[in-house]
Design an enzyme around this catalytic site. Structure first.
Site, PDB file in Angstrom:
ATOM      1  N   CYS A 117       0.830  -1.201   0.000  1.00  0.00           N
ATOM      2  CA  CYS A 117       0.000   0.000   0.000  1.00  0.00           C
ATOM      3  C   CYS A 117       0.865   1.252   0.000  1.00  0.00           C
ATOM      4  CB  CYS A 117      -0.937  -0.016   1.211  1.00  0.00           C
ATOM      5  SG  CYS A 117      -1.973   1.451   1.316  1.00  0.00           S
ATOM      6  N   CYS A 127      -0.389   4.094   2.191  1.00  0.00           N
ATOM      7  CA  CYS A 127      -0.123   3.888   3.621  1.00  0.00           C
ATOM      8  C   CYS A 127       1.338   4.162   3.953  1.00  0.00           C
ATOM      9  CB  CYS A 127      -0.417   2.447   4.041  1.00  0.00           C
ATOM     10  SG  CYS A 127      -1.941   1.766   3.402  1.00  0.00           S
ATOM     11  N   ASP A 128       2.236   3.634   3.138  1.00  0.00           N
ATOM     12  CA  ASP A 128       3.644   3.568   3.544  1.00  0.00           C
ATOM     13  C   ASP A 128       4.603   4.411   2.714  1.00  0.00           C
ATOM     14  OD1 ASP A 128       2.934   1.725   5.519  1.00  0.00           O
ATOM     15  OD2 ASP A 128       3.084   0.052   4.138  1.00  0.00           O
TER      16      ASP A 128
END
Ligand code: NDP
Length: 307
Positions: free
Chosen positions: A134, A137-138
């Site tokens: 992701c 997300c990261d």
């Protein structure tokens, strides 16, 4: 046989949010946590885009807080896995892994989706230490660094374009000699100066040290190999919804995601509601899952009160 007003399947943000709302509505939900308590979020670390935490929050802590909040409000959270469902008539019948059966007057399905991984031992080793599925997300943790994205579909192109805005260099590793993505996404990738597409390459090994990923060993279809120095590897080779239990019972789309009536959480079976990634492949964010968990709880409450 035990009979409950409502059962929730899944323990990601969608499941816990539904449990919080239904507990407050005095409907005594029973939630089965499933195979991965806390859901997909527990495979990541710091969450900086979940509103309400000005300095971010550790993903496991966030899920722990959601779980505790549901418990404090009276939700009955169980560790069991539901292995079979019978939605042909109400009350619905659920079989728990040890063979016990329970009945539910209503059901919220929040079983999520699972990111596909390549299946390399080195990829598993560095999951959460440079290997992610992701970028939203990261990606932030790789600002000004070099990263790679595996995949040639729309998700891979979107993730590469997003990462290119943060990172110094993004490599796309594509196993075919062409991208599968839409023309518009392909154009975006080819026009972004810091994205390089490496066609006809597969990832043979993720390289790293105790601090995390340091590079990749790539193998071309002609058998030649090269090493790529990157700090992050983003998998974008698809997700699959966790809907095997519902095949033939709930309407699913071509990819297996649960179909819901537009703008609601209502599925094709009255009394069954769906929330989170299992019905929403497009957004795949914790906050979106929590939002649909709330919708499912409200739809479910309305349904139960109307009976
Ligand atoms: P796709 O299935 O479209 O693409 C998966 C990609 O991963 C393909 O390039 C595939 O290669 C590659 N791949 C699969 N397995 C492996 C493997 N083991 N090793 C290397 N590469 C692999 O998935 P997406 O998640 O990209 O998209 C899913 C759906 O969502 C699509 O319909 C897409 O159009 C849609 N979508 C739409 C968006 C938008 O409209 N903005 C954004 C994101 C997704 P190969 O081609 O060789 O099979």
């Amino acid at each position: 046989m035990e009979r409950y007003k409502t059962v929730i399947l899944g323990s990601g943000p969608a499941g816990y949010t539904a449990a919080i709302y239904l507990s407050r509505a005095d409907l005594h939900p029973v939630l089965f946590e499933g195979l991965q308590p806390g859901g997909q979020l527990t495979t990541t670390t710091l969450i900086e885009n979940y509103p309400g935490f000005a300095d971010g929050i550790d993903a496991n802590q966030l899920m722990g807080q959601m779980r505790q909040q549901a418990l404090n409000l009276g939700a009955d959270i169980r560790t069991g896995i539901v292995t079979k469902v019978d939605l042909s008539s109400r009350p619905f019948r659920l079989t728990i892994e040890e063979g016990a059966e329970v009945e539910a007057e209503s059901l919220i399905v929040a079983t999520g989706a699972t990111a596909r991984y390549l299946g390399l031992p080195s990829e598993t080793k560095y999951r959460g230490m440079g290997v992610s599925a992701c970028a939203t997300c990261d990606g932030f943790f790789y600002r000004k660094r070099d990263v790679a994205v595996v995949g040639g579909g729309d998700t891979a192109c979107e993730e590469a374009a997003y990462l290119a805005s943060l990172c110094r260099q993004v490599y796309m590793i594509v196993r075919k000699p062409f991208l599968r993505a839409s023309q518009a996404m392909q154009q975006r990738v080819f026009e972004t100066p810091n994205i390089e597409v490496l066609f006809e390459y597969n990832t043979a090994e993720v390289l790293g040290d105790e601090a995390g990923v340091t590079g990749l060993r790539l193998r071309k279809t002609d058998g030649s190999e090269r090493t790529l120095d990157v700090a992050g590897l983003f998998l974008a080779i698809g997700h699959h919804p966790n809907t095997e239990l519902f095949e033939g019972q709930l309407a699913l789309d071509d990819e297996g995601y649960i179909r819901v009536e537009a703008g609601t959480s209502r599925t094709s079976v009255e009394g069954v509601f769906a929330a989170g990634d299992v019905m929403n492949p497009r957004y795949r964010q914790a906050i979106a899952a929590a939002g649909t968990g709330c919708m499912a709880a409200l739809d479910c409450e309305r349904f139960l009160r109307s009976k």
